[in-house]
Design a protein around this motif. Structure first.
Motif, short mmCIF file in Angstrom:
data_model
loop_
_atom_site.label_atom_id
_atom_site.label_comp_id
_atom_site.label_asym_id
_atom_site.label_seq_id
_atom_site.Cartn_x
_atom_site.Cartn_y
_atom_site.Cartn_z
N PHE A 1 41.80 -27.23 -5.83
CA PHE A 1 40.44 -26.67 -5.87
C PHE A 1 40.28 -25.76 -7.06
N MET A 2 39.15 -25.92 -7.74
CA MET A 2 38.82 -25.05 -8.85
C MET A 2 38.17 -23.77 -8.34
N ASN A 3 37.74 -23.76 -7.08
CA ASN A 3 37.05 -22.61 -6.53
C ASN A 3 38.06 -21.58 -6.00
N ASN A 4 37.87 -20.34 -6.39
CA ASN A 4 38.72 -19.27 -5.87
C ASN A 4 38.37 -18.92 -4.44
N ILE A 5 37.09 -19.02 -4.11
CA ILE A 5 36.63 -18.69 -2.76
C ILE A 5 36.13 -19.98 -2.10
N ASN A 6 36.61 -20.20 -0.90
CA ASN A 6 36.25 -21.38 -0.13
C ASN A 6 35.76 -20.94 1.23
N ILE A 7 34.54 -21.29 1.56
CA ILE A 7 33.94 -20.96 2.85
C ILE A 7 34.09 -22.18 3.75
N VAL A 8 34.67 -21.97 4.93
CA VAL A 8 34.90 -23.05 5.88
C VAL A 8 34.08 -22.80 7.13
N ASN B 1 21.60 -21.55 4.47
CA ASN B 1 21.74 -20.21 3.89
C ASN B 1 23.15 -19.99 3.36
N VAL B 2 24.15 -20.47 4.09
CA VAL B 2 25.54 -20.36 3.62
C VAL B 2 25.71 -21.15 2.33
N ALA B 3 25.12 -22.33 2.26
CA ALA B 3 25.19 -23.15 1.04
C ALA B 3 24.61 -22.39 -0.15
N ARG B 4 23.53 -21.69 0.08
CA ARG B 4 22.91 -20.91 -1.00
C ARG B 4 23.85 -19.78 -1.43
N THR B 5 24.47 -19.09 -0.48
CA THR B 5 25.44 -18.04 -0.82
C THR B 5 26.59 -18.63 -1.62
N CYS B 6 27.08 -19.78 -1.21
CA CYS B 6 28.17 -20.44 -1.95
C CYS B 6 27.74 -20.78 -3.37
N ALA B 7 26.56 -21.32 -3.52
CA ALA B 7 26.09 -21.71 -4.85
C ALA B 7 25.98 -20.51 -5.79
N VAL B 8 25.43 -19.40 -5.30
CA VAL B 8 25.22 -18.25 -6.19
C VAL B 8 26.50 -17.48 -6.47
N THR B 9 27.54 -17.66 -5.63
CA THR B 9 28.80 -16.95 -5.86
C THR B 9 29.88 -17.84 -6.46
N GLY B 10 29.65 -19.14 -6.49
CA GLY B 10 30.66 -20.07 -6.99
C GLY B 10 31.68 -20.47 -5.96
N ASP C 1 24.23 -27.08 -7.38
CA ASP C 1 25.23 -26.13 -7.87
C ASP C 1 26.36 -25.91 -6.88
N LEU C 2 26.47 -26.76 -5.88
CA LEU C 2 27.38 -26.53 -4.77
C LEU C 2 28.51 -27.55 -4.73
N ASP C 3 29.73 -27.06 -4.56
CA ASP C 3 30.87 -27.92 -4.28
C ASP C 3 31.00 -27.96 -2.77
N ILE C 4 30.81 -29.15 -2.18
CA ILE C 4 30.82 -29.27 -0.72
C ILE C 4 31.79 -30.37 -0.30
N PHE C 5 32.56 -30.09 0.76
CA PHE C 5 33.57 -31.01 1.26
C PHE C 5 33.40 -31.15 2.77
N TYR C 6 33.67 -32.35 3.27
CA TYR C 6 33.50 -32.65 4.69
C TYR C 6 34.82 -33.08 5.30
N TYR C 7 35.04 -32.69 6.56
CA TYR C 7 36.26 -33.03 7.29
C TYR C 7 35.89 -33.46 8.70
N SER C 8 36.68 -34.35 9.26
CA SER C 8 36.40 -34.86 10.60
C SER C 8 36.89 -33.92 11.70
N VAL D 1 35.58 -10.53 -0.68
CA VAL D 1 36.56 -11.17 -1.56
C VAL D 1 36.17 -10.93 -3.01
N LEU D 2 34.91 -11.11 -3.34
CA LEU D 2 34.46 -10.86 -4.72
C LEU D 2 34.71 -9.41 -5.12
N ARG D 3 34.39 -8.46 -4.23
CA ARG D 3 34.58 -7.04 -4.53
C ARG D 3 36.06 -6.75 -4.83
#
Length: 166
Positions: free
Chosen positions: A3-10, A22-31, A59-66, A148-150
């Motif tokens: 993963f190129m992303n330092n922060i990953n929201i699951v 809304n979470v997707a928007r937070t992910c997009a603006v924070t990377g 602007d979102l990296d999104i992944f899906y899992y079963s 995490v960003l802080r």
């Protein structure tokens, strides 16, 4: 998986499309990357989901899992932390390494009890008043992501400099 992303929201089995949007928007603006673990309580093309995410989807990296098992099979050895109102310590007491995966459960039940018990040392909570159950999922994700960003000097975020008085 790399993963190129330092922060990953699951999000584990999210139920409300507006929260996930809304979470997707937070992910997009924070990377941060967004990882969705099925079953989802909505169709991914749900209009409410896309409306909440506004025009940030590109602007979102999104992944899906079963399942949770599928997630861990595809992300072996990942550093993860579970946000839960049942956790033993505050989210601010935890140092978050990079890359990190911060996990949140479904709106009605949170993360599975057996999963929390098996990962007790990785569980953190957002302090709240007595008698209150939990924050809205999208608010909790924002609190966790920005902690995490802080801790890492708001890496990758636009620096607005000091505010100037009018």
């Amino acid at each position: 998986m790399f993963f190129m992303n330092n922060i990953n929201i699951v999000l584990v089995e999210p139920e409300i499309p507006q929260n996930t949007g809304n979470v997707a928007r937070t992910c997009a603006v924070t990377g941060a990357a967004l990882h969705l673990i099925e079953p989802l309580g909505f169709k991914i093309d749900d209009a409410k989901l896309h409306r909440a995410g506004l025009d940030y989807w590109h602007d979102l990296d999104i992944f899906y899992y079963s399942s949770l098992e599928d997630f861990f099979e595809k992300n072996p050895g990942c550093e993860f932390f579970c946000f839960s109102s049942k956790a033993p310590r505050s989210y601010t007491e935890q140092h978050y390494p990079l890359p990190v995966f911060i996990m949140f459960g479904k709106e009605t039940k949170g993360l599975p009890e057996d999963f929390l018990a098996a990962n007790y040392e990785r569980c953190v909570r957002i302090p709240m008043r007595d008698g209150q159950r939990c924050l809205n999922l999208s608010n909790a994700v924002a609190v966790g992501c920005y902690e995490v960003l802080r801790q890492h000097g708001f890496m990758g975020q636009k620096d607005f400099g000091k505010m100037k008085a009018d």
